[in-house]
Design an enzyme around this catalytic site. Structure first.
Site, mmCIF file in Angstrom:
data_model
loop_
_atom_site.group_PDB
_atom_site.id
_atom_site.type_symbol
_atom_site.label_atom_id
_atom_site.label_comp_id
_atom_site.label_asym_id
_atom_site.label_seq_id
_atom_site.Cartn_x
_atom_site.Cartn_y
_atom_site.Cartn_z
ATOM 1 N N HIS A 59 36.112 7.361 36.923
ATOM 2 C CA HIS A 59 36.477 8.658 37.483
ATOM 3 C C HIS A 59 35.353 9.617 37.075
ATOM 4 O O HIS A 59 34.633 9.348 36.100
ATOM 5 C CB HIS A 59 37.817 9.147 36.939
ATOM 6 C CG HIS A 59 38.978 8.325 37.425
ATOM 7 N ND1 HIS A 59 39.691 7.490 36.608
ATOM 8 C CD2 HIS A 59 39.508 8.196 38.657
ATOM 9 C CE1 HIS A 59 40.629 6.878 37.314
ATOM 10 N NE2 HIS A 59 40.535 7.281 38.569
ATOM 11 N N ASP A 87 42.577 -3.308 38.644
ATOM 12 C CA ASP A 87 43.190 -2.060 38.178
ATOM 13 C C ASP A 87 44.509 -2.455 37.528
ATOM 14 O O ASP A 87 45.558 -2.435 38.168
ATOM 15 C CB ASP A 87 43.396 -1.074 39.349
ATOM 16 C CG ASP A 87 43.649 0.343 38.867
ATOM 17 O OD1 ASP A 87 43.711 0.545 37.640
ATOM 18 O OD2 ASP A 87 43.796 1.251 39.707
ATOM 19 N N HIS A 132 49.434 -1.063 45.644
ATOM 20 C CA HIS A 132 49.633 -0.011 46.642
ATOM 21 C C HIS A 132 50.146 -0.601 47.955
ATOM 22 O O HIS A 132 50.977 -0.003 48.634
ATOM 23 C CB HIS A 132 48.331 0.748 46.898
ATOM 24 C CG HIS A 132 47.807 1.477 45.686
ATOM 25 N ND1 HIS A 132 46.643 2.211 45.706
ATOM 26 C CD2 HIS A 132 48.288 1.578 44.427
ATOM 27 C CE1 HIS A 132 46.429 2.738 44.508
ATOM 28 N NE2 HIS A 132 47.410 2.362 43.713
ATOM 29 N N GLU A 151 44.110 -1.857 46.953
ATOM 30 C CA GLU A 151 44.790 -2.242 45.711
ATOM 31 C C GLU A 151 46.080 -2.985 46.045
ATOM 32 O O GLU A 151 46.910 -2.492 46.814
ATOM 33 C CB GLU A 151 45.090 -0.999 44.860
ATOM 34 C CG GLU A 151 45.958 -1.358 43.664
ATOM 35 C CD GLU A 151 46.010 -0.312 42.576
ATOM 36 O OE1 GLU A 151 45.010 0.383 42.338
ATOM 37 O OE2 GLU A 151 47.079 -0.205 41.937
ATOM 38 N N GLU A 172 40.899 4.651 49.059
ATOM 39 C CA GLU A 172 41.877 3.744 48.432
ATOM 40 C C GLU A 172 43.273 4.208 48.825
ATOM 41 O O GLU A 172 43.819 5.139 48.231
ATOM 42 C CB GLU A 172 41.717 3.749 46.898
ATOM 43 C CG GLU A 172 42.721 2.846 46.202
ATOM 44 C CD GLU A 172 42.584 2.842 44.672
ATOM 45 O OE1 GLU A 172 41.601 3.386 44.143
ATOM 46 O OE2 GLU A 172 43.485 2.287 44.017
ATOM 47 N N ASP A 209 35.652 10.409 33.535
ATOM 48 C CA ASP A 209 35.393 9.287 32.612
ATOM 49 C C ASP A 209 33.895 9.286 32.300
ATOM 50 O O ASP A 209 33.478 8.991 31.184
ATOM 51 C CB ASP A 209 35.710 7.920 33.252
ATOM 52 C CG ASP A 209 37.184 7.735 33.592
ATOM 53 O OD1 ASP A 209 38.032 8.199 32.811
ATOM 54 O OD2 ASP A 209 37.473 7.117 34.644
ATOM 55 N N ASP A 231 54.315 2.492 40.343
ATOM 56 C CA ASP A 231 53.084 1.700 40.469
ATOM 57 C C ASP A 231 52.853 0.973 39.140
ATOM 58 O O ASP A 231 52.510 1.586 38.137
ATOM 59 C CB ASP A 231 51.938 2.678 40.788
ATOM 60 C CG ASP A 231 50.620 1.977 41.010
ATOM 61 O OD1 ASP A 231 50.579 0.740 41.013
ATOM 62 O OD2 ASP A 231 49.617 2.700 41.187
ATOM 63 N N ASP A 258 50.787 -1.803 38.262
ATOM 64 C CA ASP A 258 49.462 -2.296 37.833
ATOM 65 C C ASP A 258 49.581 -3.513 36.916
ATOM 66 O O ASP A 258 48.943 -3.587 35.853
ATOM 67 C CB ASP A 258 48.658 -1.186 37.125
ATOM 68 C CG ASP A 258 48.304 -0.027 38.055
ATOM 69 O OD1 ASP A 258 48.290 -0.229 39.283
ATOM 70 O OD2 ASP A 258 48.042 1.073 37.557
HETATM 71 C C1 XUL Z 1 46.134 5.157 41.262
HETATM 72 C C2 XUL Z 1 44.941 4.327 41.228
HETATM 73 C C3 XUL Z 1 43.700 5.003 40.712
HETATM 74 C C4 XUL Z 1 42.513 4.738 41.551
HETATM 75 C C5 XUL Z 1 41.229 5.411 41.146
HETATM 76 O O1 XUL Z 1 47.271 4.497 41.627
HETATM 77 O O2 XUL Z 1 44.977 3.180 41.555
HETATM 78 O O3 XUL Z 1 43.448 4.583 39.403
HETATM 79 O O4 XUL Z 1 42.254 3.359 41.561
HETATM 80 O O5 XUL Z 1 41.308 6.758 41.202
HETATM 81 MN MN MN Z 2 43.522 1.652 41.927
#
Ligand code: XUL
Ligand code: MN
Length: 352
Positions: free
Chosen positions: A57, A291, A221, A218, A182, A60, A256, A258
């Site tokens: 980011h 991620d 998502h 992703e 994304e 970051d 979400d 992950d």
């Molecule tokens: C949010 C997500 C973020 C993006 C990058 O759900 O996946 O971490 O990947 O901004």
């Molecule tokens: Mn992501």
């Protein structure tokens, strides 16, 4: 595991993750449960686990950037670029964090407040400059708060113009920078405006330079949108617009998660690896990006186990993809014997 030929340039897939993937375990119901790991220490983890790409980011890369001058931001990004190069690491992308500032409470590019829209755009343009100074060509746009809690709050037609307008300004900021949208259908918003890769790519084609706008998909998502990740990836691959992925997993329609890639649905993960590998994903330098978050229950000493696990599951599934009996598959398809095909796939995955 038999040595399978990999498809990406250099004979191997390249893997990436972002520093936020080594987390302290805070959730909406409780504070951190692990000590923060200094960024410099995180960088050491990459090679140890076999990763070479670093996802960023904007903050970051340059912490506290809202309180620094443009020259200071660019200077710090340049220094970081050198540190990465010295450590044999590549910055895969930079993503503007448009969801934490008080100025992005009602969204970034689609905020109803013109001053806040300006802030979001300025921050996105600064992200382009950070990427350039770091040595990356890629910007990721996760449009976190571009959406609504109630439908009447924004004009769902006009917001598309605002998003494409912002993308065009980012494209104009640098001649070779690429933007990867994304998509995500919800969280933090009730409904997000760019929920799927189809939405993302249709906006890409409306931009001033469609060749420089693509997507990052992703897994979690896509599951939140009620769709199949491998089909979404295949759609973007057909358009030659799958420029990165965030592999992980998601257990149905909830927050979400992950989770580890393949940790919830092995067959769904197998099919993602299969569409990627079949299409020669990675040949143009694309990373296999993760991620993933470890569980809140994970002890400090194991805080990177999820990264090692997810990468290993990818590699094991890659072996499964490349050893799948394609001749038998073709015959079963020809015979319209999908029960037989189901058995072939499941037995292969189970090693039966
Ligand atoms: C949010 C997500 C973020 C993006 C990058 O759900 O996946 O971490 O990947 O901004
Ligand atoms: Mn992501």
């Amino acid at each position: 595991m038999a040595k399978a030929k990999t498809r990406a340039a250099g004979g191997k897939y390249r893997f990436s993750f972002g520093p936020w993937n080594i987390s302290e375990g805070a959730d909406p119901f409780g504070p951190p449960v692990r000590k923060p790991v200094p960024f410099a220490k995180k960088l050491k983890v990459y090679h140890k686990l076999g990763f070479t790409g670093v996802q960023f980011h904007d903050d970051d890369a340059v912490p506290g950037l809202d309180n620094l001058s443009h020259a200071q931001v660019v200077n710090r990004a340049r220094k970081l670029g050198k540190i990465l190069a010295d450590n044999g690491l590549t910055p895969e992308f930079v993503a503007p964090r448009l969801w934490e500032s008080p100025k992005t409470i009602d969204g970034g590019f689609t905020s109803n407040d013109p001053g806040c829209r300006r802030y979001a755009l300025d921050r996105a343009l600064l992200t382009v400059d950070i990427a350039d100074a770091l040595g990356s060509k890629n910007i990721v746009l996760w449009l976190a708060r571009e959406g609504t809690y109630i439908r009447e709050a924004k004009n769902a037609r006009v917001v598309n113009e605002q998003i494409v307008g912002a993308i065009n300004k980012m494209l104009a900021q640098h001649p070779t920078i690429r933007i990867m949208i994304e998509p995500k259908p919800n969280e933090p918003m009730d409904q997000a405006y760019v929920p799927t890769i189809g939405h993302a790519l249709s906006l890409a084609y409306l931009s001033d330079d469609p060749d420089r706008v693509g997507g990052l998909i992703e897994t979690a998502h896509v599951v939140l949108a009620g769709l199949d990740p491998s089909d979404e990836m295949a759609f973007a691959l057909f358009h030659k617009k799958l420029w990165s992925v965030h592999l992980n997993d998601q257990n149905g329609l909830k927050f979400d998660e992950d989770k580890n890639f393949g940790g919830v649905d092995l067959r769904r993960a197998f099919n993602q690896v299969r569409v990627l590998d079949d299409a020669g994903y990675g040949r143009n330098g694309e990373y296999v990006g993760l991620d993933v978050k470890t569980f809140r229950t994970t002890k400090q000493a194991d805080e990177t186990a999820h990264l090692a696990n997810s990468k290993r599951f990818f590699e094991l599934l890659l072996h499964k993809v490349r050893t799948f009996d394609r001749k038998a598959e073709a015959q079963l398809i020809k015979d319209r014997d999908y029960e037989g095909l189901e058995r072939l796939v499941v037995e292969h995955l189970l090693g039966a």
